[in-house]
Design a protein around this motif. Structure first.
Motif, mmCIF file in Angstrom:
data_model
loop_
_atom_site.group_PDB
_atom_site.id
_atom_site.type_symbol
_atom_site.label_atom_id
_atom_site.label_comp_id
_atom_site.label_asym_id
_atom_site.label_seq_id
_atom_site.Cartn_x
_atom_site.Cartn_y
_atom_site.Cartn_z
ATOM 1 N N GLU A 137 -45.811 -5.973 3.395
ATOM 2 C CA GLU A 137 -47.196 -5.738 2.972
ATOM 3 C C GLU A 137 -47.222 -4.819 1.755
ATOM 4 O OE1 GLU A 137 -49.752 -7.179 4.066
ATOM 5 O OE2 GLU A 137 -49.481 -7.748 6.168
ATOM 6 N N LEU A 138 -47.818 -5.301 0.669
ATOM 7 C CA LEU A 138 -47.960 -4.515 -0.552
ATOM 8 C C LEU A 138 -49.433 -4.319 -0.871
ATOM 9 C CD1 LEU A 138 -45.306 -6.189 -2.925
ATOM 10 C CD2 LEU A 138 -44.978 -4.264 -1.358
ATOM 11 N N THR A 139 -49.763 -3.176 -1.461
ATOM 12 C CA THR A 139 -51.108 -2.981 -1.972
ATOM 13 C C THR A 139 -51.291 -3.879 -3.202
ATOM 14 O OG1 THR A 139 -50.559 -1.226 -3.533
ATOM 15 C CG2 THR A 139 -50.981 -0.566 -1.246
ATOM 16 N N PRO A 140 -52.530 -4.113 -3.650
ATOM 17 C CA PRO A 140 -52.726 -4.935 -4.855
ATOM 18 C C PRO A 140 -51.938 -4.435 -6.057
ATOM 19 C CG PRO A 140 -54.812 -4.647 -3.727
ATOM 20 C CD PRO A 140 -53.821 -3.765 -3.016
ATOM 21 N N THR A 141 -51.874 -3.116 -6.240
ATOM 22 C CA THR A 141 -51.152 -2.563 -7.384
ATOM 23 C C THR A 141 -49.655 -2.741 -7.227
ATOM 24 O OG1 THR A 141 -52.914 -0.948 -7.778
ATOM 25 C CG2 THR A 141 -50.769 -0.490 -8.764
ATOM 26 N N GLU A 142 -49.135 -2.482 -6.031
ATOM 27 C CA GLU A 142 -47.701 -2.678 -5.783
ATOM 28 C C GLU A 142 -47.315 -4.132 -6.003
ATOM 29 O OE1 GLU A 142 -47.656 0.814 -2.356
ATOM 30 O OE2 GLU A 142 -47.528 -1.297 -1.793
ATOM 31 N N TYR A 143 -48.173 -5.046 -5.548
ATOM 32 C CA TYR A 143 -47.907 -6.480 -5.739
ATOM 33 C C TYR A 143 -47.842 -6.820 -7.233
ATOM 34 C CZ TYR A 143 -48.728 -11.488 -6.066
ATOM 35 O OH TYR A 143 -48.632 -12.817 -6.408
ATOM 36 N N SER A 144 -48.770 -6.294 -8.011
ATOM 37 C CA SER A 144 -48.796 -6.585 -9.452
ATOM 38 C C SER A 144 -47.534 -6.075 -10.145
ATOM 39 C CB SER A 144 -50.039 -5.961 -10.096
ATOM 40 O OG SER A 144 -51.217 -6.568 -9.602
ATOM 41 N N ILE A 145 -47.060 -4.900 -9.736
ATOM 42 C CA ILE A 145 -45.828 -4.359 -10.317
ATOM 43 C C ILE A 145 -44.635 -5.224 -9.920
ATOM 44 C CG2 ILE A 145 -44.241 -2.403 -10.332
ATOM 45 C CD1 ILE A 145 -46.678 -0.575 -9.964
ATOM 46 N N ALA A 146 -44.555 -5.588 -8.637
ATOM 47 C CA ALA A 146 -43.450 -6.428 -8.165
ATOM 48 C C ALA A 146 -43.439 -7.769 -8.887
ATOM 49 C CB ALA A 146 -43.556 -6.632 -6.655
ATOM 50 N N LYS A 147 -44.599 -8.362 -9.069
ATOM 51 C CA LYS A 147 -44.700 -9.648 -9.770
ATOM 52 C C LYS A 147 -44.243 -9.501 -11.222
ATOM 53 C CE LYS A 147 -48.052 -13.313 -10.805
ATOM 54 N NZ LYS A 147 -48.207 -13.175 -12.262
ATOM 55 N N LEU A 148 -44.654 -8.429 -11.869
ATOM 56 C CA LEU A 148 -44.235 -8.170 -13.249
ATOM 57 C C LEU A 148 -42.716 -8.065 -13.333
ATOM 58 C CD1 LEU A 148 -44.928 -7.361 -16.216
ATOM 59 C CD2 LEU A 148 -45.027 -4.996 -15.403
ATOM 60 N N PHE A 149 -42.108 -7.371 -12.392
ATOM 61 C CA PHE A 149 -40.654 -7.202 -12.386
ATOM 62 C C PHE A 149 -39.934 -8.533 -12.154
ATOM 63 C CE2 PHE A 149 -40.783 -2.448 -11.081
ATOM 64 C CZ PHE A 149 -40.748 -2.073 -12.410
ATOM 65 N N LEU A 150 -40.374 -9.291 -11.150
ATOM 66 C CA LEU A 150 -39.687 -10.538 -10.828
ATOM 67 C C LEU A 150 -39.836 -11.577 -11.937
ATOM 68 C CD1 LEU A 150 -39.410 -9.297 -7.948
ATOM 69 C CD2 LEU A 150 -39.633 -11.632 -7.073
ATOM 70 N N GLU A 151 -40.919 -11.469 -12.687
ATOM 71 C CA GLU A 151 -41.098 -12.381 -13.830
ATOM 72 C C GLU A 151 -40.225 -11.981 -15.018
ATOM 73 O OE1 GLU A 151 -45.752 -13.824 -13.307
ATOM 74 O OE2 GLU A 151 -45.317 -11.942 -14.333
ATOM 75 N N ASN A 152 -39.718 -10.739 -15.003
ATOM 76 C CA ASN A 152 -38.954 -10.224 -16.146
ATOM 77 C C ASN A 152 -37.696 -9.489 -15.696
ATOM 78 O OD1 ASN A 152 -41.016 -10.597 -18.579
ATOM 79 N ND2 ASN A 152 -42.177 -9.813 -16.836
ATOM 80 N N PRO A 153 -36.794 -10.157 -14.959
ATOM 81 C CA PRO A 153 -35.589 -9.458 -14.484
ATOM 82 C C PRO A 153 -34.726 -8.992 -15.649
ATOM 83 C CG PRO A 153 -35.377 -11.834 -14.190
ATOM 84 C CD PRO A 153 -36.805 -11.573 -14.579
ATOM 85 N N GLY A 154 -34.229 -7.752 -15.539
ATOM 86 C CA GLY A 154 -33.366 -7.204 -16.573
ATOM 87 C C GLY A 154 -34.092 -6.559 -17.735
ATOM 88 N N LYS A 155 -35.420 -6.704 -17.806
ATOM 89 C CA LYS A 155 -36.182 -6.118 -18.916
ATOM 90 C C LYS A 155 -36.551 -4.679 -18.592
ATOM 91 C CE LYS A 155 -40.580 -6.413 -21.438
ATOM 92 N NZ LYS A 155 -40.007 -5.912 -22.702
ATOM 93 N N ALA A 156 -36.281 -3.779 -19.538
ATOM 94 C CA ALA A 156 -36.660 -2.375 -19.371
ATOM 95 C C ALA A 156 -38.098 -2.186 -19.837
ATOM 96 C CB ALA A 156 -35.720 -1.478 -20.164
#
Length: 231
Positions: free
Chosen positions: A155-174
């Motif tokens: 279970e993620l909050t809306p903000t946590e979900y948005s961050i996780a989605k951003l990361f998974l869409e951009n693996p390896g990007k700083a």
């Protein structure tokens, strides 16, 4: 359909002022003067976002937030706080707020924060293809906005979900903190970038095997954060 906002605030003049400005922006607004009544409203009626004051009669805003987050993990929560309050406490792991506003605040800024949070929560289901993001043991179901690790939902909050989605869409990007702030909270956000660090800590606590020694969300010293490229 209008998005529904609940204001939990014991000061009548603040509550009414916020309500007027939200209604002018086409939100459906409900009110509660204490935490107990606010919790009951969320339990009985469809609410998208709660605007929650910390200093309340009876149970305080922290406890209200904790109860609501446990019962309604995807509910949007914006905390109202005094200048003396510590952001780490406001945004802490045990509470799980999505955003915060420091009193006194411009009501239009609150409207912008509400709109930004709604954008993070929205799902356009018309004609939507059931898309999955996959990386290592993780899976995000875009349609249902669900996050899984080893096929177990987390279970993620809306903000946590948005961050996780951003990361998974951009693996390896700083990502710089300001980049995450702009992409997740929106360019109109004018708060402290420390809000990024607190949400990253919360996300690590939920997904890492050892949050104190994170493997998936890497810290890029002097810059920000990077999702480990597992390919």
């Amino acid at each position: 359909m209008k998005n529904s906002i609940l204001i939990i605030e014991d000061e009548d003049h603040i509550r009414k002022f916020v309500k007027i400005n939200l209604e002018r922006n086409n939100f459906e607004v409900k009110e509660a003067a204490n935490g107990e009544d606010g919790i009951e409203i969320v339990r009985k009626e469809p609410i998208d976002i709660v605007v929650l004051d910390i200093m309340l009669p009876g149970i305080d805003g922290f406890q209200v937030c904790k109860i609501l987050r446990e019962e309604f993990p995807t509910l949007g929560i914006i905390m109202l706080t005094a200048k003396s309050q510590d952001i780490d406490k406001i945004m802490g792991l045990e509470y799980g707020t999505d955003d915060y506003m420091v009193k006194p605040f411009n009501p239009m800024e609150l409207v912008l924060r509400v709109k930004s949070l709604i954008r993070r929560m929205e799902v356009n289901k018309e004609g939507f293809v059931n898309e999955m993001l996959l990386d290592g043991p993780f899976r995000i179901d875009i349609y249902s906005r669900k996050f899984y690790k080893n096929d177990k939902e987390i279970e993620l909050t809306p903000t946590e979900y948005s961050i996780a989605k951003l990361f998974l869409e951009n693996p390896g990007k700083a990502f710089k903190r300001d980049e995450i702030l702009n992409l997740v909270w929106g360019f109109e956000f004018v708060g402290d970038s420390k809000i990024v660090d607190v949400n990253i800590r919360r996300l690590r606590a939920k997904i890492e095997n050892d949050p104190g020694n994170p493997y998936y969300i890497e810290t890029v010293w002097g810059i920000g954060y990077r999702w480990k490229d597992m390919e």
